[in-house]
Design an enzyme around this catalytic site. Sequence first.
Site, mmCIF file in Angstrom:
data_model
loop_
_atom_site.group_PDB
_atom_site.id
_atom_site.type_symbol
_atom_site.label_atom_id
_atom_site.label_comp_id
_atom_site.label_asym_id
_atom_site.label_seq_id
_atom_site.Cartn_x
_atom_site.Cartn_y
_atom_site.Cartn_z
ATOM 1 N N GLY A 239 3.922 -7.368 -13.860
ATOM 2 C CA GLY A 239 4.732 -6.221 -13.317
ATOM 3 C C GLY A 239 3.703 -4.784 -13.657
ATOM 4 N N TYR A 316 7.607 -0.791 2.086
ATOM 5 C CA TYR A 316 8.271 -0.022 0.777
ATOM 6 C C TYR A 316 7.881 1.496 0.774
ATOM 7 C CZ TYR A 316 6.991 -4.843 -0.914
ATOM 8 O OH TYR A 316 6.892 -6.185 -0.973
ATOM 9 N N CYS A 342 3.645 -2.822 18.048
ATOM 10 C CA CYS A 342 4.796 -2.119 19.104
ATOM 11 C C CYS A 342 6.058 -2.000 18.142
ATOM 12 C CB CYS A 342 4.947 -2.833 20.310
ATOM 13 S SG CYS A 342 3.749 -2.966 21.126
#
Length: 418
Positions: A239, A316, A342
């Site tokens: 993390g 994100y 696309c």
Amino acid sequence: MDHFQRRRGELFCEGVPLRRIADEVGTPAYVYSRATLTRHFELVDRALGGGPHLVCYSVKALSNLAVLALLRSLGSGFDVVSGGELARVLRAGGDPRKVVFSGVGKTELELEAALRAGIRCFNAESEEELSALSRVATRLRRKAPVALRVNPNVDAKTHPYVATALRESKFGVPIGRARRLYREAAALPGIAIEGIDCHIGSQLTSLGPFEEAARRLRGLLAELERDGHRLRHVDLGGGLGVPYVRERPPTPARWAAALRRALGPSPLELLVEPGRVVAANAGLLLTRILYRKRGATRDFAVVDAGMNDLLRPALYGAEHEIVPVGRPARRLTTLDVVGPVCESGDFLAKRRRLPDAAAGELLALRGAGAYGFSMASNYNSRPRPPELLVSGDRYDVVRRRETSAELWRGETIPEDLR
Ligand code: LLP
């Protein structure tokens, strides 16, 4: 610090000019620096050096066999989340006794494969998984080493898709239920309690949430000891964030010191599962501008890498620094850097101030080593880019560019349609 530097205006990875790589293997291409991967791993490993510990590199961040072999050679263990990742680690010569297996949905086949391999620990995430594991282990006449992944209910203050310890999260077991589950797990015939585990999220840029999670685990540990469990390790997950553009995360040294302080004096081995901090800034995505184009309200650089190659901006809203590979032009311009896919979500940067660059010029997306190639797909039937590992003045193609034929390998046209 990393090993992507300019020399006489040109961007190099260690001793290799990126332009040479682009000329020889084409674009898009992922380029990793061996010296940077090594440095990042060693920073984390050394930071924890004050006591018994094991760094289990989180394979999902960047799972190329060459990278896994490099980390294995540095003494790393591995955090895996699927049978596929476990198979990769074993293929790269990883030591199964240094592997922990996380994930909310392990299948019986995966549990069996990991038991047969003799991994260090299963990070179990539910009651039902514990019973399944005990059943499989009993059938194989083994004991499955287990840590319970606890959800300490801490807000990691990161993107909601990568926060994993909120009350509504699917991960782990609520900390309030952990004692009862440990009691039940200890009574299962195929289970041996080894430790305790948590992972609260990814790309954390402050120490507070890590400290809070560690303190909560410390409280639970004391209760588990009183209940008679004998644990060998505490796994605090991964993390730790990295600087992409504006972020200023704590150093591995400060992070490690904060974890140890929050856990307090303890003879238990400390495990961590870093992914991003090892890999992100050790890699970049090399791409070439195909066209410059003027829209009604914006200017675009259409490049040959798309969201299928690097999904993070689309998924994100992540920002990756973009730099020219050649000597940067003095004149700045504002561009949307977009790919050929696309979808309007296919962008790599929006409204970015960049040195002006024309069609044919090379750009590098920094910080793409983690969750770059590992999240790449074949959408729009685009073969995935090659991966290159630079070691000093040399580079190795550690995964060649996919071919179109590889994309339909495994597909069949029914007889009457041939
Ligand atoms: N351990 C577990 C159980 C995890 O789920 C993860 C990441 C890690 C360790 C490693 O975390 P790190 O040190 O890399 O933060 N695709 C997203 C990130 C997803 C992270 C998933 N779990 C992204 O591109 O930002």
